[in-house]
Motif scaffolding. Structure first.
Motif, PDB file in Angstrom:
ATOM      1  N   THR A 267      13.117 -17.555  16.005  1.00 52.04           N
ATOM      2  CA  THR A 267      12.357 -16.336  16.249  1.00 52.04           C
ATOM      3  C   THR A 267      13.345 -15.187  16.247  1.00 52.04           C
ATOM      4  OG1 THR A 267      10.846 -15.226  17.770  1.00 52.04           O
ATOM      5  CG2 THR A 267      12.496 -16.596  18.769  1.00 52.04           C
ATOM      6  N   VAL A 313       4.914 -20.223  16.301  1.00 55.31           N
ATOM      7  CA  VAL A 313       4.722 -21.086  17.463  1.00 55.31           C
ATOM      8  C   VAL A 313       3.235 -21.309  17.750  1.00 55.31           C
ATOM      9  CG1 VAL A 313       4.727 -19.342  19.310  1.00 55.31           C
ATOM     10  CG2 VAL A 313       5.665 -21.640  19.723  1.00 55.31           C
ATOM     11  N   THR A 314       2.410 -20.313  17.461  1.00 53.78           N
ATOM     12  CA  THR A 314       0.983 -20.493  17.721  1.00 53.78           C
ATOM     13  C   THR A 314       0.450 -21.694  16.942  1.00 53.78           C
ATOM     14  OG1 THR A 314       0.780 -18.123  18.090  1.00 53.78           O
ATOM     15  CG2 THR A 314      -1.257 -19.331  17.708  1.00 53.78           C
ATOM     16  N   SER A 388      -7.436 -14.514  21.573  1.00 55.75           N
ATOM     17  CA  SER A 388      -6.558 -13.548  20.920  1.00 55.75           C
ATOM     18  C   SER A 388      -5.123 -13.831  21.362  1.00 55.75           C
ATOM     19  CB  SER A 388      -6.993 -12.148  21.346  1.00 55.75           C
ATOM     20  OG  SER A 388      -5.998 -11.196  21.041  1.00 55.75           O
ATOM     21  N   VAL A 389      -4.177 -13.636  20.469  1.00 55.57           N
ATOM     22  CA  VAL A 389      -2.775 -13.881  20.784  1.00 55.57           C
ATOM     23  C   VAL A 389      -1.846 -13.095  19.863  1.00 55.57           C
ATOM     24  CG1 VAL A 389      -2.668 -15.902  19.250  1.00 55.57           C
ATOM     25  CG2 VAL A 389      -0.948 -15.631  21.030  1.00 55.57           C
ATOM     26  N   GLY A 390      -0.691 -12.734  20.379  1.00 54.53           N
ATOM     27  CA  GLY A 390       0.391 -12.240  19.527  1.00 54.53           C
ATOM     28  C   GLY A 390       0.790 -10.815  19.797  1.00 54.53           C
ATOM     29  N   GLU A 391      -0.131 -10.043  20.297  1.00 58.71           N
ATOM     30  CA  GLU A 391       0.128  -8.626  20.567  1.00 58.71           C
ATOM     31  C   GLU A 391      -0.849  -8.220  21.653  1.00 58.71           C
ATOM     32  OE1 GLU A 391       0.538  -5.458  17.333  1.00 58.71           O
ATOM     33  OE2 GLU A 391      -0.627  -7.065  16.442  1.00 58.71           O
ATOM     34  N   PRO A 392      -0.564  -7.120  22.319  1.00 60.30           N
ATOM     35  CA  PRO A 392      -1.607  -6.593  23.186  1.00 60.30           C
ATOM     36  C   PRO A 392      -2.826  -6.266  22.327  1.00 60.30           C
ATOM     37  CG  PRO A 392       0.482  -5.422  23.523  1.00 60.30           C
ATOM     38  CD  PRO A 392       0.636  -6.258  22.293  1.00 60.30           C
ATOM     39  N   THR A 415      -4.623 -14.236  25.408  1.00 60.40           N
ATOM     40  CA  THR A 415      -3.622 -15.184  25.903  1.00 60.40           C
ATOM     41  C   THR A 415      -2.218 -14.650  25.674  1.00 60.40           C
ATOM     42  OG1 THR A 415      -3.481 -16.346  23.773  1.00 60.40           O
ATOM     43  CG2 THR A 415      -5.182 -17.084  25.313  1.00 60.40           C
ATOM     44  N   TRP A 416      -1.492 -14.425  26.753  1.00 58.95           N
ATOM     45  CA  TRP A 416      -0.100 -13.975  26.619  1.00 58.95           C
ATOM     46  C   TRP A 416       0.847 -15.156  26.707  1.00 58.95           C
ATOM     47  CZ3 TRP A 416       4.344 -14.655  29.325  1.00 58.95           C
ATOM     48  CH2 TRP A 416       5.463 -13.947  28.843  1.00 58.95           C
ATOM     49  N   TRP A 417       1.736 -15.240  25.746  1.00 56.99           N
ATOM     50  CA  TRP A 417       2.832 -16.222  25.784  1.00 56.99           C
ATOM     51  C   TRP A 417       3.811 -15.902  24.683  1.00 56.99           C
ATOM     52  CZ3 TRP A 417       2.954 -20.607  22.130  1.00 56.99           C
ATOM     53  CH2 TRP A 417       1.903 -20.577  21.203  1.00 56.99           C
ATOM     54  N   THR A 419       7.118 -17.680  21.844  1.00 56.49           N
ATOM     55  CA  THR A 419       7.787 -18.861  21.283  1.00 56.49           C
ATOM     56  C   THR A 419       8.566 -19.562  22.397  1.00 56.49           C
ATOM     57  OG1 THR A 419       8.038 -17.650  19.207  1.00 56.49           O
ATOM     58  CG2 THR A 419       9.346 -19.648  19.455  1.00 56.49           C
ATOM     59  N   ASP A 503       8.863  -8.102  27.981  1.00 56.37           N
ATOM     60  CA  ASP A 503       7.640  -7.310  27.821  1.00 56.37           C
ATOM     61  C   ASP A 503       7.442  -6.401  29.029  1.00 56.37           C
ATOM     62  OD1 ASP A 503       6.882  -8.337  25.388  1.00 56.37           O
ATOM     63  OD2 ASP A 503       5.550  -9.841  26.217  1.00 56.37           O
ATOM     64  N   LEU A 515      -0.505  -6.314  29.541  1.00 54.67           N
ATOM     65  CA  LEU A 515       0.757  -6.325  28.802  1.00 54.67           C
ATOM     66  C   LEU A 515       0.915  -5.012  28.053  1.00 54.67           C
ATOM     67  CD1 LEU A 515       2.610  -8.746  28.993  1.00 54.67           C
ATOM     68  CD2 LEU A 515       0.244  -9.419  29.384  1.00 54.67           C
ATOM     69  N   ARG A 518       6.609  -4.847  23.951  1.00 58.75           N
ATOM     70  CA  ARG A 518       7.995  -5.192  24.216  1.00 58.75           C
ATOM     71  C   ARG A 518       8.680  -4.050  24.965  1.00 58.75           C
ATOM     72  NH1 ARG A 518       9.392 -10.025  24.266  1.00 58.75           N
ATOM     73  NH2 ARG A 518      11.526  -9.384  23.803  1.00 58.75           N
TER      74      ARG A 518
HETATM   75  C1  WTA Z   1       3.620 -10.469  22.321  1.00 58.47           C
HETATM   76  C2  WTA Z   1       3.461 -15.557  20.062  1.00 58.47           C
HETATM   77  C3  WTA Z   1       0.278  -8.867  24.670  1.00 58.47           C
HETATM   78  C4  WTA Z   1       4.582 -10.229  23.466  1.00 58.47           C
HETATM   79  C5  WTA Z   1       2.643 -16.508  20.932  1.00 58.47           C
HETATM   80  C6  WTA Z   1       5.443 -11.462  23.437  1.00 58.47           C
HETATM   81  C7  WTA Z   1       1.429 -10.468  23.492  1.00 58.47           C
HETATM   82  C8  WTA Z   1       5.549 -11.727  21.960  1.00 58.47           C
HETATM   83  C9  WTA Z   1       0.364 -11.379  23.661  1.00 58.47           C
HETATM   84  C10 WTA Z   1       5.819 -13.181  21.639  1.00 58.47           C
HETATM   85  C11 WTA Z   1      -0.798 -10.936  24.365  1.00 58.47           C
HETATM   86  C12 WTA Z   1       1.960 -12.342  22.557  1.00 58.47           C
HETATM   87  N1  WTA Z   1      -0.788  -9.682  24.842  1.00 58.47           N
HETATM   88  N2  WTA Z   1       1.376  -9.220  24.001  1.00 58.47           N
HETATM   89  N3  WTA Z   1      -1.872 -11.695  24.536  1.00 58.47           N
HETATM   90  N4  WTA Z   1       0.725 -12.536  23.062  1.00 58.47           N
HETATM   91  N5  WTA Z   1       2.385 -11.099  22.792  1.00 58.47           N
HETATM   92  O1  WTA Z   1       7.204 -15.402  20.154  1.00 58.47           O
HETATM   93  O2  WTA Z   1       5.338  -9.068  23.187  1.00 58.47           O
HETATM   94  O3  WTA Z   1       5.677 -14.741  18.218  1.00 58.47           O
HETATM   95  O4  WTA Z   1       6.704 -11.263  24.039  1.00 58.47           O
HETATM   96  O5  WTA Z   1       4.805 -15.741  20.335  1.00 58.47           O
HETATM   97  O6  WTA Z   1       4.278 -11.341  21.419  1.00 58.47           O
HETATM   98  O7  WTA Z   1       5.713 -13.396  20.255  1.00 58.47           O
HETATM   99  P1  WTA Z   1       5.912 -14.847  19.662  1.00 58.47           P
END
Ligand code: WTA
Length: 655
Positions: A267, A313-314, A388-392, A415-417, A419, A503, A515, A518
């Motif tokens: 990553t 990772v998703t 939803s995942v990956g960004e706010p 869902t916040w998480w 890699t 974050d 969230l 970054r």
């Molecule tokens: C952002 C993807 C807000 C965040 C699973 C994190 C989110 C980075 C969310 C990780 C969310 C992921 N709300 N921000 N639901 N999900 N992020 O490693 O900045 O590709 O630190 O993992 O994506 O991105 P990565």
């Protein structure tokens, strides 16, 4: 991070609330009780969960080992095999159940892969790789498009105990080579090509170029997918179909320790070379299986679709390991959302009666831009849950998703998480949590998070700061491959004993987490730290705006000034009057402090191949800096256009 700066100033208030529908709550897998069980003794909680969710060869007796922080281990005295979790143990009850409804990008290419099929294919490839000398602990790179063989390849590696490193099919030869070298890869699995957006991605040609500088790779297994002409290195290259054809349909799994490496996934860091995130077996599988069951409320008759790419990772956690560990039926779609037409996803949902959809805000905003006529062409009533995942996710996009895709009836789990975290950390439980558009709500049972200021002190409710995870969790990264020092420096040295997520975050008066992007997406305007996402959400809230990105640019007066980049919906034409209206709209929504200094209207925003807006690049454009590496961009040509307009905006500024 400065030690005395203010915490992040958070101004926007979103007050819409969506409690769980009673019918949903009545049947939900995860209940309020889980939080209570976990709170008392998280370690015992996770030990109980892993025994319940996984079939261990020998069961662990211990949870976390804290003797050498931050190098935590989980379930260390247990043994298991990941491919057995995902395949063998399901065969008796689910052998004929579909594991993947695979849908190719070209029309009418489809396949239903059952658990029995998948098991046989994995065993054959396991034997084939062993024939080529791949053994336990050897590293294998996988560079394929979204075809069933990508999952087969991961599981065959897992069966051997050979950690895989999946390299996203959109990466260039240089990126492939960097990863192969960093990881000490000796065998690769690739394809002749892949289909994406109607175009052929020349996977094998890229691998050939990459491997010129990687002489240790002795084997390259090639899946025939697109049938294009490819180069061939005698001795090294072998056709997948020829290799597996001659193999037995059973293969002994290598039983490994819980802490045996399962995979390495690269990553990008904010600077420098990519980080090889290392995940191990027992804790990771526990995390993904538990969260997949709780957050997506998986039931036997669900058809689940995570529309990410397995290369991220998703896809690892929520296409491959989580759903397969839980015996789910999933959709695996090869191609782009707009091929052949902009309703492709909705057609797929109607065809397979998908009940759970998990995707990224960038996709949702694209669909908003395309318009509701596309989802309206199809019957989407099979859906019962959206993720939803990956960004706010901007509240407007959240509401659009809920209304136009979920028919107003499906809970939306944000869902916040990361890699690094391996599994979902902060998310609603769909049968328990009252949803707030734009909030990931609360840490899941067994997970503890906090929001701290620059000195590491918890900030009061209502305030913003930096998100940390203050207790180890089973699916956490164990280190950066080959670089323990960077692991400690990046994640564990800012605050004693706490994992720094990188974050920004605000906790509201109810304790729910919002969230904010970054940390390096945080701006400082006249001494106020403002989050880019709140301003972006205010812009997207305007009826004519489809998508927005905001960055800070150096300003003599205010420290930083807010520079916004906006794409408009459909065919709306933009002019100076609209720009003035948008600036005012943000000022009205958030306050004058947040009014963008400049707004550039553009047809598209620069995005990484995984769909994240590249704010770094927009910052460089705004600062009139030399543009760094743009090779990871999905859409390179938008950059020149934006740069020209930004130049004009800066010139206007000086007048
Ligand atoms: C952002 C993807 C807000 C965040 C699973 C994190 C989110 C980075 C969310 C990780 C969310 C992921 N709300 N921000 N639901 N999900 N992020 O490693 O900045 O590709 O630190 O993992 O994506 O991105 P990565």
């Amino acid at each position: 991070m400065s030690s005395d700066g203010p915490t992040i100033t958070s101004l926007e208030l979103e007050d819409r609330r969506f409690p769980p529908p009673p019918e949903f709550a009545a049947q939900a897998n995860a209940t309020q009780e889980l939080y209570e069980q976990a709170a008392g003794d998280p370690e015992a909680f996770w030990l109980a969960r892993t025994k319940e969710l996984l079939t261990w060869e020998s069961e662990p007796t211990q949870g976390v080992d804290r003797s050498n922080p931050p190098f935590f281990t989980w379930f260390a005295d247990g043994t298991l095999n990941a491919s057995v979790q995902c395949l063998d143990r399901h065969l008796a009850a689910r052998g004929d159940q579909v594991a993947f409804h695979w849908e190719g990008e070209p029309a009418d290419e489809r396949e239903a892969v059952t658990y029995r099929d998948l098991h046989e294919r994995v065993c054959r490839l396991t034997n084939g790789l062993r024939e080529r000398g791949v053994g336990k602990s050897d590293r294998v790179a996988i560079y394929l498009g979204m075809i069933p063989e990508i999952v087969v390849a991961m599981l065959a590696c897992a069966r051997i105990g050979a950690p895989h490193t999946v390299i996203f099919g959109g990466f260039s030869p240089d990126s492939v080579r960097d990863r192969v070298l960093d990881c000490g890869v000796t065998a690769m699995i690739t394809g002749d090509g892949a289909w994406r957006g109607g175009k052929l991605v020349p996977l094998k040609a890229n691998v050939d170029a990459a491997l010129e500088g990687a002489p240790d790779v002795h084997t390259c297994v090639v899946v025939r997918r697109t049938g294009n002409e490819i180069g061939w290195v005698e001795g090294r290259d072998v056709w997948y179909h020829e290799l597996v054809e001659r193999q037995a349909t059973e293969a002994e799994p290598e039983i490994v320790d819980a802490e045996h490496p399962l995979y390495i996934l690269y990553t990008s860091g904010s600077t420098g070379k990519p980080k090889g995130i290392l995940h191990t077996t027992g804790g990771y599988l526990t995390g993904v299986a538990a969260t997949h069951r709780w957050v997506f409320d998986l039931k036997d008759d669900d058809v689940y679709w995570c529309a990410a790419d397995v290369g991220w990772v998703t896809g690892h956690s929520y296409i491959a390991y989580g759903p397969l560990a839980n015996g789910a039926t999933s959709v695996l779609y090869e191609g782009a959302p707009g091929t052949p037409d902009k309703d492709r996803w909705w057609e797929i949902i109607a065809r397979y009666k998908v009940s759970i959809l998990y995707c990224a805000p960038t996709a949702i905003r694209t669909f908003m831009k395309w318009g509701v006529e596309y989802p309206q062409r199809h019957d989407l009533t099979s859906l019962r849950l959206l993720g939803s995942v990956g960004e706010p996710i901007n509240p407007e996009a959240w509401i659009w998703y809920r209304e136009n895709i979920g028919g107003g009836r499906c809970p939306v789990v944000d869902t916040w998480w990361q890699t690094e975290t391996g599994a979902i950390m902060i998310s609603p439980l769909p049968g328990v949590t009252t949803l707030k558009p734009g909030s990931a709500t609360r840490p899941l049972p067994g997970i503890t998070a906090d929001v701290v200021d620059a000195n590491g002190q918890s900030v009061p409710l209502g305030a913003g700061g930096y998100l940390v995870l203050d207790e180890p969790w089973p699916s956490m990264l164990r280190t950066l491959y080959g670089d323990d020092d960077r692991f400690v420096a990046t994640y564990w040295s800012e605050y004693e004993g706490k994992y720094l997520a990188g974050d920004g975050c605000r906790r509201d008066e109810d304790g729910d987490y919002w969230l904010l992007g970054r940390i390096d997406d945080v701006m400082n305007v006249s001494g106020h730290r403002l989050s880019t996402i709140e301003i972006e959400s205010a812009l997207v809230d305007h009826p004519k705006v489809a998508e927005a990105a905001v960055v800070g640019r150096t300003d003599e007066t205010t420290g930083q000034a807010i520079a916004a980049f906006v794409t408009l919906k459909g065919h709306i034409a933009g002019d100076e009057a609209l720009i003035a209206e948008l600036r005012q709209h943000v000022a009205t929504k958030i306050g004058a402090i947040a009014r963008p200094k400049s707004i550039v209207l553009t047809d598209d925003l620069p995005k990484t191949r995984s769909g994240k807006i590249m704010r770094r690049l927009l910052r460089d454009i705004s600062e009139n800096r030399h543009l760094g590496d743009v090779t990871t961009l999905a859409n390179e040509d938008v950059v020149a256009d934006i740069a020209n307009q930004a130049e004009a905006a800066r010139a206007a500024d000086k007048e």
